[in-house]
Scaffold this motif. Structure first.
Motif, mmCIF file in Angstrom:
data_model
loop_
_atom_site.group_PDB
_atom_site.id
_atom_site.type_symbol
_atom_site.label_atom_id
_atom_site.label_comp_id
_atom_site.label_asym_id
_atom_site.label_seq_id
_atom_site.Cartn_x
_atom_site.Cartn_y
_atom_site.Cartn_z
ATOM 1 N N CYS A 163 0.847 -1.198 0.000
ATOM 2 C CA CYS A 163 0.000 0.000 0.000
ATOM 3 C C CYS A 163 0.879 1.243 0.000
ATOM 4 O O CYS A 163 1.743 1.398 0.866
ATOM 5 C CB CYS A 163 -0.913 0.021 1.233
ATOM 6 S SG CYS A 163 -2.260 -1.157 1.178
ATOM 7 N N VAL A 164 0.638 2.112 -0.950
ATOM 8 C CA VAL A 164 1.302 3.415 -0.979
ATOM 9 C C VAL A 164 0.353 4.401 -0.322
ATOM 10 O O VAL A 164 -0.788 4.572 -0.765
ATOM 11 C CB VAL A 164 1.599 3.860 -2.424
ATOM 12 C CG1 VAL A 164 2.324 5.200 -2.423
ATOM 13 C CG2 VAL A 164 2.415 2.801 -3.149
ATOM 14 N N THR A 165 0.782 5.051 0.747
ATOM 15 C CA THR A 165 -0.143 5.904 1.489
ATOM 16 C C THR A 165 0.593 7.033 2.201
ATOM 17 O O THR A 165 1.783 6.927 2.506
ATOM 18 C CB THR A 165 -0.922 5.062 2.521
ATOM 19 O OG1 THR A 165 -1.842 5.891 3.228
ATOM 20 C CG2 THR A 165 0.017 4.408 3.529
ATOM 21 N N HIS A 166 -0.141 8.121 2.438
ATOM 22 C CA HIS A 166 0.351 9.216 3.273
ATOM 23 C C HIS A 166 -0.246 9.133 4.675
ATOM 24 O O HIS A 166 0.060 9.962 5.534
ATOM 25 C CB HIS A 166 -0.001 10.575 2.652
ATOM 26 C CG HIS A 166 0.764 10.886 1.404
ATOM 27 N ND1 HIS A 166 0.373 10.474 0.155
ATOM 28 C CD2 HIS A 166 1.938 11.559 1.230
ATOM 29 C CE1 HIS A 166 1.241 10.893 -0.752
ATOM 30 N NE2 HIS A 166 2.204 11.552 -0.129
ATOM 31 N N SER A 167 -1.133 8.168 4.890
ATOM 32 C CA SER A 167 -1.828 8.044 6.173
ATOM 33 C C SER A 167 -1.052 7.131 7.120
ATOM 34 O O SER A 167 -0.786 5.967 6.796
ATOM 35 C CB SER A 167 -3.241 7.474 5.950
ATOM 36 O OG SER A 167 -3.835 7.093 7.161
ATOM 37 N N GLN A 168 -0.717 7.651 8.283
ATOM 38 C CA GLN A 168 -0.023 6.839 9.280
ATOM 39 C C GLN A 168 -0.931 5.724 9.798
ATOM 40 O O GLN A 168 -0.472 4.623 10.107
ATOM 41 C CB GLN A 168 0.442 7.714 10.448
ATOM 42 C CG GLN A 168 1.357 7.007 11.430
ATOM 43 C CD GLN A 168 2.664 6.544 10.785
ATOM 44 O OE1 GLN A 168 3.274 7.289 10.019
ATOM 45 N NE2 GLN A 168 3.098 5.317 11.071
ATOM 46 N N GLU A 169 -2.240 5.996 9.846
ATOM 47 C CA GLU A 169 -3.194 4.979 10.298
ATOM 48 C C GLU A 169 -3.172 3.765 9.370
ATOM 49 O O GLU A 169 -3.156 2.618 9.832
ATOM 50 C CB GLU A 169 -4.611 5.567 10.337
ATOM 51 C CG GLU A 169 -5.681 4.562 10.720
ATOM 52 C CD GLU A 169 -7.090 5.110 10.549
ATOM 53 O OE1 GLU A 169 -8.047 4.354 10.830
ATOM 54 O OE2 GLU A 169 -7.235 6.275 10.118
ATOM 55 N N VAL A 170 -3.162 4.024 8.069
ATOM 56 C CA VAL A 170 -3.109 2.927 7.095
ATOM 57 C C VAL A 170 -1.762 2.209 7.199
ATOM 58 O O VAL A 170 -1.705 0.972 7.163
ATOM 59 C CB VAL A 170 -3.333 3.457 5.668
ATOM 60 C CG1 VAL A 170 -3.159 2.339 4.646
ATOM 61 C CG2 VAL A 170 -4.724 4.074 5.550
ATOM 62 N N ALA A 171 -0.690 2.965 7.332
ATOM 63 C CA ALA A 171 0.640 2.361 7.425
ATOM 64 C C ALA A 171 0.752 1.458 8.657
ATOM 65 O O ALA A 171 1.317 0.359 8.589
ATOM 66 C CB ALA A 171 1.704 3.450 7.476
ATOM 67 N N ASP A 172 0.202 1.903 9.781
ATOM 68 C CA ASP A 172 0.271 1.126 11.026
ATOM 69 C C ASP A 172 -0.540 -0.158 10.951
ATOM 70 O O ASP A 172 -0.394 -1.043 11.802
ATOM 71 C CB ASP A 172 -0.225 1.969 12.198
ATOM 72 C CG ASP A 172 0.738 3.098 12.544
ATOM 73 O OD1 ASP A 172 1.924 2.989 12.189
ATOM 74 O OD2 ASP A 172 0.295 4.090 13.161
ATOM 75 N N HIS A 173 -1.388 -0.270 9.931
ATOM 76 C CA HIS A 173 -2.225 -1.457 9.788
ATOM 77 C C HIS A 173 -1.453 -2.608 9.158
ATOM 78 O O HIS A 173 -1.886 -3.759 9.221
ATOM 79 C CB HIS A 173 -3.439 -1.114 8.909
ATOM 80 C CG HIS A 173 -4.633 -1.958 9.180
ATOM 81 N ND1 HIS A 173 -5.498 -1.734 10.233
ATOM 82 C CD2 HIS A 173 -5.115 -3.053 8.536
ATOM 83 C CE1 HIS A 173 -6.453 -2.636 10.220
ATOM 84 N NE2 HIS A 173 -6.244 -3.451 9.206
ATOM 85 N N GLY A 174 -0.307 -2.317 8.558
ATOM 86 C CA GLY A 174 0.457 -3.343 7.862
ATOM 87 C C GLY A 174 1.395 -4.098 8.778
ATOM 88 O O GLY A 174 1.405 -3.916 10.002
ATOM 89 N N THR A 175 2.199 -4.956 8.180
ATOM 90 C CA THR A 175 3.183 -5.724 8.943
ATOM 91 C C THR A 175 4.568 -5.075 8.880
ATOM 92 O O THR A 175 5.421 -5.365 9.699
ATOM 93 C CB THR A 175 3.291 -7.165 8.394
ATOM 94 O OG1 THR A 175 3.704 -7.104 7.025
ATOM 95 C CG2 THR A 175 1.956 -7.886 8.491
ATOM 96 N N ARG A 176 4.743 -4.172 7.907
ATOM 97 C CA ARG A 176 6.050 -3.546 7.726
ATOM 98 C C ARG A 176 5.872 -2.178 7.100
ATOM 99 O O ARG A 176 5.041 -1.997 6.205
ATOM 100 C CB ARG A 176 6.917 -4.437 6.833
ATOM 101 C CG ARG A 176 8.298 -3.886 6.486
ATOM 102 C CD ARG A 176 9.004 -4.862 5.550
ATOM 103 N NE ARG A 176 10.300 -4.360 5.097
ATOM 104 C CZ ARG A 176 11.058 -4.992 4.208
ATOM 105 N NH1 ARG A 176 10.662 -6.142 3.677
ATOM 106 N NH2 ARG A 176 12.219 -4.472 3.847
ATOM 107 N N ILE A 177 6.628 -1.199 7.567
ATOM 108 C CA ILE A 177 6.565 0.156 7.020
ATOM 109 C C ILE A 177 7.929 0.513 6.438
ATOM 110 O O ILE A 177 8.941 0.498 7.143
ATOM 111 C CB ILE A 177 6.188 1.191 8.098
ATOM 112 C CG1 ILE A 177 4.804 0.886 8.682
ATOM 113 C CG2 ILE A 177 6.200 2.604 7.511
ATOM 114 C CD1 ILE A 177 4.421 1.820 9.828
ATOM 115 N N VAL A 178 7.928 0.830 5.149
ATOM 116 C CA VAL A 178 9.134 1.356 4.497
ATOM 117 C C VAL A 178 8.856 2.830 4.239
ATOM 118 O O VAL A 178 8.037 3.167 3.388
ATOM 119 C CB VAL A 178 9.442 0.611 3.186
ATOM 120 C CG1 VAL A 178 10.683 1.203 2.526
ATOM 121 C CG2 VAL A 178 9.630 -0.877 3.441
#
Length: 209
Positions: A102-117
């Motif tokens: 997922c490409v996103t500017h939302s920290q909420e969406v990013a925190d939903h994943g297993t890994r943040i790059v």
């Protein structure tokens, strides 16, 4: 694709697989049921909400059974409820063994994943693993092929039928325009011929008066 029903939208991807027509239809209905749109399969995109359109896009992306799903701002134009529903759906897809990026500017969406790059100005500044990735199981991919000429013709005919009234008005207007041009050219040539005849009949020395 605005002129296709959501069922046909999903079938577009399936028509580029080696599945039979019956298998394509069954898989399309199954995918739309999975994203909660089975009762809307004959509707067109303009009859759906933003969240429902995103679900159709997800179903179409899953149709050919890819290993990787790349979602560019999948929740960008959605309210909080639809956002949570799409994120839950993304979790289910990842749990099935797909790599979901997922490409996103939302920290909420990013925190939903297993890994943040995280990237800043085109440079990766940190890579954080939030939790263990989902297990991946080996499976046979669907055979792929190019969209057939027949399928493209059918899509074009559906587009014409979907905009039938507008297309008829365009054809009618174009016909009037062409007829008007031909009529004016004919009148112009007739008037020119008549005037030439009258002039030459007056100035011709041998003309009988």
């Amino acid at each position: 694709i605005s002129h296709l029903s959501i069922l046909d939208n999903v079938l577009v991807s399936l028509q580029m697989t080696g599945l039979s027509r019956k298998e394509q239809h069954e898989r399309a209905v199954q995918l739309l049921d999975r994203v909660g749109l089975k009762e809307h399969i004959h509707k067109h995109p303009n009859q759906l909400s933003g969240g429902q359109k995103q679900r159709v896009a997800i179903a179409r992306a899953l149709a050919s059974d890819p290993d990787i799903i790349i979602a560019d701002e999948p929740t960008g134009a959605l309210d909080s409820q639809n956002t949570q529903e799409i994120l839950t759906l993304m979790d289910q897809i990842a749990a099935d063994g797909k790599l979901v990026i997922c490409v996103t500017h939302s920290q909420e969406v990013a925190d939903h994943g297993t890994r943040i790059v995280h990237m800043a100005d085109g440079v990766i500044d940190h890579d954080t693993r939030l939790k263990d990735p989902f297990p991946v199981e080996e499976h046979a991919a669907l055979p792929a092929k190019h969209l057939s000429f027949t399928a493209m013709v059918k899509m074009a005919l559906k587009h014409m039928r979907y905009n039938l009234k507008r297309n008829l008005l365009i054809i009618f207007g174009a016909s009037i325009g062409i007829f008007s041009v031909i009529l004016m050219l004919g009148i112009g040539r007739g008037v020119k011929g008549y005037m030439n005849h009258e002039i030459y009949s007056q100035i011709k020395p041998t003309a009988v008066q």
